[in-house]
Design a protein around this motif. Structure first.
Motif, short mmCIF file in Angstrom:
data_model
loop_
_atom_site.label_atom_id
_atom_site.label_comp_id
_atom_site.label_asym_id
_atom_site.label_seq_id
_atom_site.Cartn_x
_atom_site.Cartn_y
_atom_site.Cartn_z
N THR A 306 -5.30 0.72 9.34
CA THR A 306 -6.29 1.18 8.37
C THR A 306 -5.82 0.94 6.94
OG1 THR A 306 -7.12 2.87 9.90
CG2 THR A 306 -7.58 3.18 7.55
N TYR A 307 -4.54 1.27 6.68
CA TYR A 307 -4.03 1.11 5.31
C TYR A 307 -3.83 -0.37 4.98
CZ TYR A 307 -1.98 2.72 0.99
OH TYR A 307 -1.77 2.98 -0.35
N ALA A 308 -3.45 -1.17 5.99
CA ALA A 308 -3.29 -2.62 5.76
C ALA A 308 -4.61 -3.24 5.35
CB ALA A 308 -2.74 -3.28 7.02
N THR A 309 -5.70 -2.78 5.96
CA THR A 309 -7.03 -3.28 5.61
C THR A 309 -7.39 -2.89 4.17
OG1 THR A 309 -7.77 -3.11 7.91
CG2 THR A 309 -9.48 -3.21 6.21
N LYS A 310 -6.97 -1.70 3.78
CA LYS A 310 -7.28 -1.19 2.45
C LYS A 310 -6.59 -2.02 1.35
CE LYS A 310 -6.94 3.06 -0.30
NZ LYS A 310 -6.49 4.49 -0.30
N ILE A 311 -5.40 -2.53 1.63
CA ILE A 311 -4.63 -3.23 0.59
C ILE A 311 -4.61 -4.75 0.80
CG2 ILE A 311 -3.14 -1.23 0.20
CD1 ILE A 311 -0.99 -2.63 1.88
N LYS A 312 -5.41 -5.26 1.71
CA LYS A 312 -5.31 -6.68 2.10
C LYS A 312 -5.57 -7.65 0.95
CE LYS A 312 -10.08 -6.95 3.88
NZ LYS A 312 -10.59 -7.92 2.90
N ASP A 313 -6.27 -7.24 -0.09
CA ASP A 313 -6.59 -8.15 -1.19
C ASP A 313 -5.66 -7.96 -2.40
OD1 ASP A 313 -8.74 -9.31 0.17
OD2 ASP A 313 -10.08 -7.69 -0.44
N LYS A 314 -4.65 -7.13 -2.27
CA LYS A 314 -3.73 -6.90 -3.37
C LYS A 314 -2.82 -8.12 -3.56
CE LYS A 314 -5.16 -2.67 -4.07
NZ LYS A 314 -5.94 -2.31 -5.29
N LYS A 315 -2.47 -8.39 -4.80
CA LYS A 315 -1.63 -9.56 -5.11
C LYS A 315 -0.24 -9.44 -4.48
CE LYS A 315 -3.82 -10.81 -9.49
NZ LYS A 315 -3.61 -11.00 -10.96
N TRP A 316 0.22 -8.21 -4.28
CA TRP A 316 1.59 -7.99 -3.79
C TRP A 316 1.66 -7.89 -2.27
CZ3 TRP A 316 0.66 -3.33 -1.56
CH2 TRP A 316 -0.26 -2.48 -2.17
N ILE A 317 0.57 -8.20 -1.56
CA ILE A 317 0.53 -8.03 -0.11
C ILE A 317 1.58 -8.90 0.60
CG2 ILE A 317 -1.21 -9.82 0.25
CD1 ILE A 317 -1.04 -6.48 2.14
N ASP A 318 1.91 -10.06 0.01
CA ASP A 318 2.85 -10.98 0.66
C ASP A 318 4.28 -10.43 0.70
OD1 ASP A 318 0.89 -12.81 1.19
OD2 ASP A 318 1.29 -14.05 -0.57
N TYR A 319 4.55 -9.39 -0.07
CA TYR A 319 5.89 -8.79 -0.05
C TYR A 319 6.07 -7.84 1.14
CZ TYR A 319 6.55 -10.55 -4.80
OH TYR A 319 6.68 -11.37 -5.89
N LEU A 320 4.99 -7.58 1.86
CA LEU A 320 5.02 -6.61 2.96
C LEU A 320 4.99 -7.31 4.31
CD1 LEU A 320 2.45 -4.03 1.53
CD2 LEU A 320 4.94 -4.07 1.23
N ASP A 321 5.47 -6.61 5.31
CA ASP A 321 5.45 -7.12 6.69
C ASP A 321 4.17 -6.61 7.34
OD1 ASP A 321 5.86 -7.81 9.33
OD2 ASP A 321 8.01 -7.37 9.27
N ILE A 322 3.20 -7.51 7.54
CA ILE A 322 1.91 -7.13 8.14
C ILE A 322 1.88 -7.65 9.57
CG2 ILE A 322 -0.58 -7.19 7.92
CD1 ILE A 322 0.76 -5.94 5.51
#
Length: 432
Positions: A306-322
């Motif tokens: 749910t939270y991954a969907t919420k932040i999926k368009d953030k510029k910093w998403i690539d720094y996270l392990d999805i």
């Protein structure tokens, strides 16, 4: 006809090689007047280069090819277009993407002989064949200390620039080195992504035992040097043998894998200039991620999705392990490596040198130095912790102008460099 065809092929091959310079070249890189020395050894089989100021020595070029009258070379600073002057033999080049451009000028000269030899070796761990190279100082006047290099994460073998340079520098200073290809890389068998930290530590222990069982090796002591992930593994390996002489941890974390990854997210985003709100959001995601890793509960997986969907368009998403699934390879890797170095560091029995980078966003000193000090003090061993000023995780300072605008000579480019204190600390520690 067959003879003529073979002769033609041979002539074509010689022509291709003749278009690439051969031999030793020395010169400099310049950027709007600022200079950094560089050398190349061009060979038909392998071309290497050295930039002493950043600690790169005898490093294989990332790419070298010929296109008409242009020699394309890729090194630490990127791609270069180079030209060989047939009248003088000089080699000149210019960077492809940098602005202002980096220019290169090299002249052919006599190469200095290495004061060490290299020997191909193989050894095994639990049936897995591992291959590597022994760097043996020439004609030592007395028994020689030996260092076993332990790899960072990812694909690392004997040609990895950082490790090959370290081996070169140590051997050039009279210290023997065993540098092996990590399992699953180079000439080594096995698969490093499926291995846990104990497996990798056992590989290093097998290298240690190989050295000890060589009857022709006149060594005084054997120790481990690991960088980054290798700094986690080195204490494990040191504790698995009874007579390890020393352990050197270069940007080796004193925190757990989970803590280190959270630190990485926090300090990297801060270094990139993201606001506190973004950093807090990324850290909240990381907390949910590791909560699911530890619990394996469906409710924690749903909260993470749910939270991954919420932040999926953030510029910093690539720094996270999805993760793509509940049981993907990344999830399984984290579960298999629930490692905290506290126990290994608390019971280590050999002297330890820990080197940290002041500006390291992956292993920040603020999160690691005090813990490292406390654990080594508990272990009761001789130890030294050094923080190298202005250095990041690679132990190299950032290149930068010493002013606001390009205005030679008052403002000039300060090249990336590896401070002398870094290698000096290692050399001094081993020799003492």
């Amino acid at each position: 006809m067959k003879f003529i065809y073979l002769l033609l092929l041979l002539t074509m091959a010689q022509t291709v090689h003749s278009q690439i310079p051969q031999g030793h070249y020395e010169g400099a890189l310049t950027r709007d007047g600022s200079v950094q020395t560089i050398s190349f050894d061009f060979d038909m089989d392998k071309t290497t280069y050295g930039i002493p100021e950043i600690g790169y020595m005898d490093v294989a070029t990332e790419k070298i090819s010929r296109s008409k009258d242009t020699l394309n070379i890729k090194i630490f600073y990127g791609d270069f277009y180079c030209f060989l002057d047939p009248r003088t033999g000089d080699l000149t080049g210019i960077s492809k993407d940098m602005n202002p451009k980096i220019r290169m000028h090299l002249k052919k000269t006599v190469a200095k002989e290495k004061n060490y030899s290299e020997e191909e070796i193989t050894f095994t761990n639990a049936g897995i064949s591992l291959a590597g190279v022994l760097f043996k100082p020439n004609k030592p006047e007395k028994p020689t200390p030996y260092v076993i290099l332990i790899h960072r994460s990812g694909w690392e073998d004997r040609n990895t620039a950082w490790y090959h340079s370290m081996a070169y520098s140590l051997a050039s200073n009279g210290i023997g080195v065993l540098l092996y290809d990590k399992r699953g890389t180079g000439k080594s068998k096995g698969n490093f992504p499926s291995a846990d930290f104990n497996d990798l530590a056992d590989d290093a222990v097998s290298a240690f035992n190989y050295l000890k069982n060589r009857k022709d090796m006149d060594y005084t002591k054997i120790g481990f040097l690991g960088a980054s992930q290798g700094g986690w593994i080195a204490p494990l390996a040191a504790n698995k043998v009874s007579d390890c002489s020393f352990a050197i941890l270069v940007v080796g974390p004193a925190v757990s894998l989970y803590e280190q990854d959270i630190n990485r997210v926090q300090y990297t985003l801060a270094d990139e200039g993201y606001p506190k709100k973004s950093i807090d959001s990324a850290l909240h995601y990381s907390g949910l991620f590791f909560k699911y890793i530890q619990s394996n509960h469906i409710k924690d997986w749903e909260a993470l999705k749910t939270y991954a969907t919420k932040i999926k368009d953030k510029k910093w998403i690539d720094y996270l392990d999805i993760p793509q699934s509940q049981t993907g390879d990344d999830i399984l890797w984290w579960r298999k490596n629930r490692y905290d170095p506290k126990e290994a560091l608390n019971k280590i029995k050999c002297p330890v040198l820990s080197i940290l980078g002041e500006k390291d966003v992956l292993v920040p000193p603020a999160e690691n130095r005090n813990k490292m000090e406390a654990y080594l003090k508990n272990a009761g061993v001789d130890h030294k912790i050094v923080t190298i000023k202005d250095c990041g995780h690679d132990m190299i300072t950032k290149g930068a102008l010493n002013g606001a605008n390009w205005n030679w000579p008052n403002t000039y480019w300060q090249w990336e460099k590896q401070p002398r204190e870094f290698f000096g600390s290692i050399l001094d520690f081993i020799q003492k």
